[in-house]
Design an enzyme around this catalytic site. Structure first.
Site, PDB file in Angstrom:
ATOM      1  CE1 TYR A 175     -42.057  -2.770  12.563  1.00  0.00           C
ATOM      2  CE2 TYR A 175     -43.069  -3.120  14.405  1.00  0.00           C
ATOM      3  CZ  TYR A 175     -42.094  -3.609  13.691  1.00  0.00           C
ATOM      4  OH  TYR A 175     -41.290  -4.263  14.025  1.00  0.00           O
TER       5      TYR A 175
ATOM      6  CB  ALA B 167     -34.168  -5.457   4.771  1.00  0.00           C
TER       7      ALA B 167
ATOM      8  CB  SER C 110     -43.167  -6.999  15.549  1.00  0.00           C
ATOM      9  OG  SER C 110     -43.439  -6.295  16.631  1.00  0.00           O
TER      10      SER C 110
ATOM     11  N   GLY D  84     -50.541   4.854  21.826  1.00  0.00           N
ATOM     12  CA  GLY D  84     -50.386   3.738  21.239  1.00  0.00           C
ATOM     13  C   GLY D  84     -49.743   2.397  22.092  1.00  0.00           C
TER      14      GLY D  84
ATOM     15  CE  LYS E  42     -41.477  -6.112  10.794  1.00  0.00           C
ATOM     16  NZ  LYS E  42     -40.468  -6.618   9.969  1.00  0.00           N
TER      17      LYS E  42
ATOM     18  CB  ILE F  61     -41.618   7.554  33.268  1.00  0.00           C
ATOM     19  CG1 ILE F  61     -40.319   7.253  33.753  1.00  0.00           C
ATOM     20  CG2 ILE F  61     -42.549   6.235  33.039  1.00  0.00           C
ATOM     21  CD1 ILE F  61     -40.524   6.653  35.247  1.00  0.00           C
TER      22      ILE F  61
HETATM   23  N1  UFG Z   1     -40.593   4.508  27.325  1.00  0.00           N
HETATM   24  C1  UFG Z   1     -40.368   5.646  28.285  1.00  0.00           C
HETATM   25  N2  UFG Z   1     -39.523   6.428  27.953  1.00  0.00           N
HETATM   26  C2  UFG Z   1     -38.649   6.392  26.877  1.00  0.00           C
HETATM   27  C3  UFG Z   1     -38.821   5.271  25.979  1.00  0.00           C
HETATM   28  C4  UFG Z   1     -39.664   4.338  25.998  1.00  0.00           C
HETATM   29  O1  UFG Z   1     -40.999   5.326  29.058  1.00  0.00           O
HETATM   30  O2  UFG Z   1     -37.905   7.483  26.521  1.00  0.00           O
HETATM   31  C5  UFG Z   1     -41.606   3.199  27.661  1.00  0.00           C
HETATM   32  C6  UFG Z   1     -42.595   3.157  26.435  1.00  0.00           C
HETATM   33  O3  UFG Z   1     -43.738   4.024  26.682  1.00  0.00           O
HETATM   34  C7  UFG Z   1     -42.682   1.714  26.786  1.00  0.00           C
HETATM   35  C8  UFG Z   1     -41.491   0.867  27.026  1.00  0.00           C
HETATM   36  O4  UFG Z   1     -40.766   2.004  27.512  1.00  0.00           O
HETATM   37  O5  UFG Z   1     -43.608   1.391  27.588  1.00  0.00           O
HETATM   38  C9  UFG Z   1     -40.846   0.212  26.068  1.00  0.00           C
HETATM   39  O6  UFG Z   1     -40.682   1.137  24.925  1.00  0.00           O
HETATM   40  P1  UFG Z   1     -39.662   0.938  23.528  1.00  0.00           P
HETATM   41  O7  UFG Z   1     -39.807   2.092  22.717  1.00  0.00           O
HETATM   42  O8  UFG Z   1     -38.406   0.640  24.032  1.00  0.00           O
HETATM   43  O9  UFG Z   1     -40.194  -0.294  22.885  1.00  0.00           O
HETATM   44  P2  UFG Z   1     -41.792  -0.697  22.603  1.00  0.00           P
HETATM   45  O10 UFG Z   1     -42.383  -1.598  23.678  1.00  0.00           O
HETATM   46  O11 UFG Z   1     -42.638   0.621  22.099  1.00  0.00           O
HETATM   47  O12 UFG Z   1     -41.705  -1.327  21.039  1.00  0.00           O
HETATM   48  C10 UFG Z   1     -41.088  -2.429  20.786  1.00  0.00           C
HETATM   49  C11 UFG Z   1     -40.265  -2.829  19.607  1.00  0.00           C
HETATM   50  C12 UFG Z   1     -41.336  -2.284  18.329  1.00  0.00           C
HETATM   51  C13 UFG Z   1     -42.631  -3.208  18.359  1.00  0.00           C
HETATM   52  C14 UFG Z   1     -43.167  -3.131  19.942  1.00  0.00           C
HETATM   53  C15 UFG Z   1     -44.275  -4.103  19.795  1.00  0.00           C
HETATM   54  O13 UFG Z   1     -39.274  -1.696  19.648  1.00  0.00           O
HETATM   55  O14 UFG Z   1     -40.753  -2.543  17.280  1.00  0.00           O
HETATM   56  O15 UFG Z   1     -42.278  -3.294  20.686  1.00  0.00           O
HETATM   57  O16 UFG Z   1     -45.377  -3.307  20.531  1.00  0.00           O
HETATM   58  F1  UFG Z   1     -43.427  -3.174  17.386  1.00  0.00           F
END
Ligand code: UFG
Length: 332
Positions: A146, A79, A122, A289, A150, A212
């Site tokens: 976030y 949670a 994470s 980020g 963690k 992207i």
């Molecule tokens: N991305 C796109 N377009 C989109 C969505 C995502 O290009 O519409 C890219 C993001 O920029 C990133 C990659 O796809 O480079 C993955 O993005 P996500 O949002 O799917 O996942 P993240 O890597 O940002 O986040 C994940 C988990 C988080 C965790 C993080 C660790 O979801 O909980 O990894 O950095 F904190």
């Protein structure tokens, strides 16, 4: 060895994405489970165990009642709020839910002498990686509230282990993806922010296109690289971690990823192949980020937990996500 009867595992966040898949894995091994969730983002129908308590971790009385009413031996704690961007905009929600909520949980555990907890951590604890793949002892410099919640909770757990003898394991997930291959439960966030479901929604026509976020990263095709790990493999790792913890042989933290990274462009390409549909792509600026690459070194989990991801190919992961999405949107 079959799980002992009359002892239960409390799964917080049991109506969420990874929590619900872990409950399914626990039940299939014969464990008795009680799920707790405030249903702020979870789905009641995803909870496959019979015992369910709708409660918030910030409600200390409700928590203590759960520990009085059920014979809980161990806790698997999912949670939490999990959106990186939201945590930057509204950190208060994150510090209350993820930090205060976990502290309340630990205090309720201590009152009843419950001493085993598997904690959802994470890859966000690492921040921008200095090396790829990332081992567990990599420096921890989280870039968002976030990620900080963690890391803070991992540190709290280490202090509680030393002072009060609480046994814990923190599992650091890389990019959770895919859905239950039997199609009973799956990934369903609202709003959706994760790459694979967004790309599949574009394939389905629920979205017009996928954007992207950044094409000028220092990677071979200019887009970010991530390590996608199937949610069923994550669920399996929780069961193994709990078993090692009970044997007193668990390390404090394990990375959970496949050890192989895929770029955003590659993910879109695989989604085209798996769905056989057009997917419109728009190239946009970087999302603040985002580290250029996040890839796990999962050696420790493999060696110490005996964990071996079943879904090693991105195609297989996307295929289970697609099956689920077709079901969710009623086979458009
Ligand atoms: N991305 C796109 N377009 C989109 C969505 C995502 O290009 O519409 C890219 C993001 O920029 C990133 C990659 O796809 O480079 C993955 O993005 P996500 O949002 O799917 O996942 P993240 O890597 O940002 O986040 C994940 C988990 C988080 C965790 C993080 C660790 O979801 O909980 O990894 O950095 F904190």
């Amino acid at each position: 060895m079959s799980p002992p009867k009359g002892e239960m595992i409390l799964v917080t966040g049991g109506a969420g994405y990874i929590g619900s898949h872990t409950i399914k894995a626990l039940l299939s091994r014969g464990y008795e489970v009680v799920a707790l969730d405030n249903l702020s983002v979870g789905h009641r129908e995803f909870v496959l165990c019979e015992e369910f308590v709708e409660a918030d971790l910030l409600d200390r009385e409700a928590l203590e009642r759960v520990f009085r009413e059920y014979p809980i031996r161990s806790v698997i704690h999912f949670a939490a709020r999990t959106a990186v961007g939201e945590s930057v905009e509204n950190p208060e929600i994150y510090y209350y839910n993820n930090v205060v909520g976990t502290l309340n949980l630990l205090s309720a555990m201590r009152k009843r002498g419950v001493e085993e907890i598997v904690f959802s951590s994470s890859a966000a604890v690492y921040g921008d990686p200095e090396q790829i793949p990332i081992p567990e002892d990599h420096p921890k410099r989280p870039k968002s509230p976030y990620g900080r919640t963690k890391l803070m909770m991992e540190e709290v757990l280490a202090d509680y282990a030393r002072a009060y003898g609480i046994g814990y394991v923190a599992l650091r997930y890389f990019n959770a993806a895919g859905s239950d291959p039997e199609g009973v439960i799956g990934e369903w966030h609202d709003p959706e922010t994760h790459l694979i479901p967004i790309v599949l929604e574009a394939a389905l026509g629920v979205r017009d296109y996928v954007e992207i976020f950044g094409t000028d990263y220092p990677t071979p095709d200019g887009t970010c690289i991530r390590d996608f790990i199937h949610v069923v493999d994550l669920a399996e790792a929780h069961v193994l971690a709990l078993e090692r913890l009970r044997e007193g042989r668990a390390s404090p933290a394990y990375n959970l990823g496949t050890g192989v990274g895929h770029s955003v462009r590659k993910v879109i390409e695989v989604c085209r192949e798996v769905t056989g549909r057009e997917i419109r792509v728009v190239e946009g600026p970087r999302r603040p980020g985002d580290p250029p690459a996040l890839v796990a070194d999962p050696t420790k989990a493999e060696q110490e937990l005996g964990w071996e991801p079943r879904f090693t190919e991105l195609e297989e992961i996307v295929a289970t996500a697609w099956e689920w999405m077709l079901k969710l949107y009623g086979h458009r």
